[in-house]
Every structure is written in structure tokens, then in C-alpha cells.
Design an enzyme around this catalytic site. Structure first.
Site, mmCIF file in Angstrom:
data_model
loop_
_atom_site.group_PDB
_atom_site.id
_atom_site.type_symbol
_atom_site.label_atom_id
_atom_site.label_comp_id
_atom_site.label_asym_id
_atom_site.label_seq_id
_atom_site.Cartn_x
_atom_site.Cartn_y
_atom_site.Cartn_z
ATOM 1 N N ASN A 237 6.281 0.694 -1.814
ATOM 2 C CA ASN A 237 6.500 0.437 -0.141
ATOM 3 C C ASN A 237 6.242 2.013 0.542
ATOM 4 O O ASN A 237 6.372 1.989 1.666
ATOM 5 C CB ASN A 237 7.904 0.033 0.015
ATOM 6 N N LYS A 238 5.711 2.877 -0.276
ATOM 7 C CA LYS A 238 5.457 4.092 0.452
ATOM 8 C C LYS A 238 4.232 4.367 1.145
ATOM 9 O O LYS A 238 3.412 3.310 1.166
ATOM 10 C CB LYS A 238 5.435 5.346 -0.527
ATOM 11 N N THR A 239 3.675 5.478 1.593
ATOM 12 C CA THR A 239 2.633 5.384 2.777
ATOM 13 C C THR A 239 1.321 5.284 2.044
ATOM 14 O O THR A 239 0.183 5.153 2.549
ATOM 15 C CB THR A 239 2.778 6.704 3.612
#
Length: 438
Positions: A237-239
């Protein structure tokens, strides 16, 4: 619709998997209201199914993965080299080049591993203290305990949600060795103030940038703006993502060399080098009791593609944030803090705080959103409230973190979010809060 917002999942799929039908023809048994729900939940105006398949649900997060990532993984599988190898080396080189100024990048299997290796390379051990903000994920403090050292929690600033430099300085003792700022939700900490503070007291800085790629502080990229070493996360779910993964970045060659040894059992040769140089692959030395933290080439192959997309990702996130801010400006909420002047925010999270004038409590607000099919989360319950960490914080107060926790909620924010999905989130938030003036 913003560029790149249609779910990548359906690009170049056979017609039978994503036929271009109207909502009425695709869902003939559904009512008009259900079809409207389908449009909000991930079906565009022509009936093309997006990555979200539940007609009444907006997920908290959905990764943006397309044909290029699939092709990169397929190439890796066909090469026969699956674990740490040439793709991992290429990913490290590309990541270091992005940060600039001859930093070195060490790829690992999580940000937790990167934090652990960073502290270990800095010589942290039993009897030492490491300053961490209480408003963070448990991994930030957890790695301190891995090494037998003591995490010293401090409060955050009410307006930035980042570590309070004054609180950090007040917590320094003769045993303090490292400060670990967390760039919360993608907003950069005041690295100029923290660097000056660390230099005054002879301390190292290991910043937790799990939320922060590709943020900047005063024109300099995270990873090269005042810390001795920086840990990044590539969780789903990170950038950007590698599925699971992380990176330790440092301009200190001794720290980088130690991290490389310790990420793979304390062996004095990288696994790729052991199988490609002219010396026998079996001839190596073990010089320390290391760990099993190496990143696979499969993950690195995804990372190389995602790294090339990260600026587009943050542009999309920034546009979505502006849209949320405009829609919520008149509500009884506190909008998330933007970047300081001269900084760049990565917008990993969009965190609203309910104001004192909100018509309901935070937990009731969450339940209302969830009942309407909106995925939400809370970032975070402060560490000092957790059973494990209470004994490290007895008798101390953290008023800002406590207050933030009681009224914060994270709304959906992701690269493949459609206008319709965001409109639905906005509609529900406004309905629940009554559209009242703040």
C-alpha cells in the site's frame, strides 16, 4: 477523469473479461440504485469493470500494477534467476541514482529490515537509547528492542503529526545514540532542525521514510536531506511497491558495507557476486551473525518498473488530495497538514481529524463509513498506549498524539482511484457529517 485512473488490471484483457456494456445490460437484474452503486464502486460509464468488483464497496487501497510489471516478473522467471541477483543490483543502482549525490542503496525484504540494519550498522546495542515518535507503527520502536537498546518515545507536533524536535531534545540523555524521525503520512519532518539537534549532541539520525518516497525537504530528496541513513518501504500500500520490500540508503560507505554483510547471514560476499565472479562460489567467510533480509529479483523487477512510475503516482495522489480538501473545506474536520514551504509531500495517506464540532465521535464516524461500503483505517494508535510499550513510557504524557488518535481517520487514497470512487467517498463523508460548517 484523471490520467491513469482506470484500473490497470483490465488493460489489454480479452473482451470476454471486460466487455464494453452499459450498466443496464451488464447487470439486468439490478435496480437503478444498485447500478449507481456499481458506478461508484468501480464500473465506468461504459460498464468496464475496474479492479474493485464489489458493487457497493470502495477499498481503502488498491495497488497500481500493469502489464509492464507483469512483463518484468515474467522476464525474471524465464531468466532462471529468482533470488537476489542482477535485477536486485539494477534496482539498487536506479534507486541510488534517483536519490543522488553518490548515496548507496541496499535492497532488503522490508522497511523493518532496513531500520534494523541501519541501527545495527550505527552500533546501537544494549544500554543505548533511541528516540522515536510515539505516533508511528510498532516496527519503528520494535527494531530498537531487537538490538537490546531502549526506545524512548516522544510526542509529535499537533499541526504536522511529525516528531517534535523540542520533545526529542528534552529526551536526550548520556545514553542516547540515534534519533529516528518518521515522515508521517508522507509529510517531511523538519530535517534541518533535527540535523542541527543531532549535531549539537553528537547523535546519528536514521529516518523512517516508509511513507515518504518521493518527498523532498527544502529541495533535497528524502534519503539525502540530513539523515545518516534512511529506510524506505515497498509494502503493497505504499507510494510504490515490490509486494514486500524495502531499501536502506546512506552516503556513508561504512554503514552501507555493514548493512550488505548483515542482510545475508553475515557473509562477506553478496550472493550475486558469489555466483558471478571468478572465485569459487563456495569460498566465502562469515564475519558476523547476520540476518536473512535480502530482496528477491522477482520483487526487484517489480520495483524497477514502479520506480519509473513514482512521480506519476505522487502527481495523481496530490490531485486526489486537492479534490478531497476542496470537498471537505466546510466540514467540521481538520484537513491533513500539507508540506512545509520548499518541501514536497508524498501523500501516502489522507488523514482527516474530526473537530470538536463534529456531530459524532470518531469510532461512530468510522462505523458509518464502513456501513456505506467505504474502506477506512486509523494511523495510528500511539505506541505508548500499547501493552508492549507501556513500561517504556510510564509517568509520561503525550497529549498531542493522544488527541490526534481519538479523532483521526484515514480515507481511501490510491493511484487507480476513479473520479466516481472518490465522488462516492466525498458523498458519504459529507452525508455523515451533515455538511455543517467547521
Amino acid at each position: 477523469m484523471l490520467a491513469g485512473q482506470i484500473g490497470d488490471y483490465n488493460k489489454n484483457k480479452p473482451a470476454c473479461l471486460c466487455p464494453r456494456m452499459t450498466l443496464a445490460s451488464r447487470f439486468p437484474e439490478a435496480s437503478d440504485s444498485e447500478r449507481r452503486g456499481a458506478r461508484h464502486a468501480g464500473v465506468d460509464h461504459e460498464g468496464v469493470t475496474l479492479t474493485t468488483f464489489d458493487l457497493t464497496s470502495i477499498p481503502f487501497f488498491r495497488p497500481s500494477l500493469g502489464d509492464d510489471e507483469i512483463a518484468a516478473v515474467t522476464e525474471c522467471l524465464r531468466s532462471g534467476w529468482l533470488t537476489t541477483g542482477p535485477k536486485c543490483a539494477a534496482f539498487e543502482n536506479a534507486f541510488a541514482a534517483r536519490i543522488g549525490d553518490d548515496v548507496e542503496a541496499v535492497a532488503v525484504n522490508s522497511a523493518t529490515a532496513a531500520l534494523h540494519l541501519g541501527l545495527e550498522a550505527m552500533g546501537v546495542g544494549p544500554g543505548d537509547e533511541v528516540i522515536v515518535p510515539t505516533l508511528t507503527f510498532t516496527a519503528t520502536a520494535e527494531v530498537v528492542r531487537y538490538l537490546g537498546a531502549t526506545p524512548v518515545m516522544v510526542d509529535v507536533e499537533a499541526d504536522t503529526l511529525c516528531i517534535d524536535p523540542a520533545a526529542a531534545e528534552a529526551a536526550i540523555t548520556e545514553r542516547t545514540k540515534v534519533i529516528m524521525p518518521v515522515h508521517f503520512a508522507g509529510r517531511m519532518c523538519d530535517m534541518t532542525a533535527l540535523r542541527a539537534l543531532a549535531d549539537r549532541h553528537g547523535l546519528k539520525i536514521l529516518d523512517d521514510a516508509a511513507h515518504a518516497l518521493p518527498a523532498h525537504h527544502r529541495g533535497r530528496p528524502v534519503g539525502n536531506c540530513g539523515a545518516d541513513a534512511t529506510a524506505f518501504s515497498f509494502y503493497a500500500n505504499k507510494t510504490m511497491t515490490t509486494g514486500e520490500g524495502g531499501m536502506l540508503v546512506t552516503a556513508n560507505p561504512e554503514l552501507a558495507a555493514r548493512a550488505r554483510v548483515m542482510r545475508l547471514h553475515g557473509i562477506d560476499r553478496d550472493v550475486f557476486n558469489r555466483f558471478t565472479d571468478k572465485r569459487a562460489s563456495w569460498f566465502y567467510d562469515v564475519i558476523a551473525p547476520g540476518f536473512k533480509y535480502n530482496l528477491t529479483d522477482i520483487a526487484a523487477a517489480i520495483g524497477l518498473v514502479q520506480l519509473g512510475r513514482v512521480d506519476d503516482f505522487v502527481r495523481i495522489r496530490t490531485e486526489r488530495v486537492a479534490r478531497y480538501n476542496s470537498a471537505f473545506a466546510d466540514l467540521p474536520v481538520i484537513l491533513p497538514p500539507g508540506p512545509a514551504e520548499g518541501d514536497r509531500h508524498s501523500w501516502h495517506l489522507y488523514i482527516l481529524q474530526l473537530s470538536d464540532r463534529a456531530p459524532l465521535a470518531r469510532d461512530d464516524f468510522i462505523r458509518a463509513l464502513q456501513s456505506a461500503g467505504i474502506g477506512v483505517s486509523v494511523h495510528y494508535r500511539p505506541l505508548h498506549q500499547m501493552t508492549l510499550w507501556k513500561r517504556f513510557t510510564e509517568g509520561r504524557a503525550f497529549p498531542n498524539a493522544d488527541r490526534i488518535f481519538t479523532r483521526c481517520v484515514s480515507l481511501p487514497l490510491f493511484m487507480s482511484m476513479t473520479d466516481a470512487e472518490q465522488d462516492r467517498v466525498i458523498e458519504v463523508v459529507r452525508d455523515v457529517l451533515g455538511g455543517a460548517a467547521a
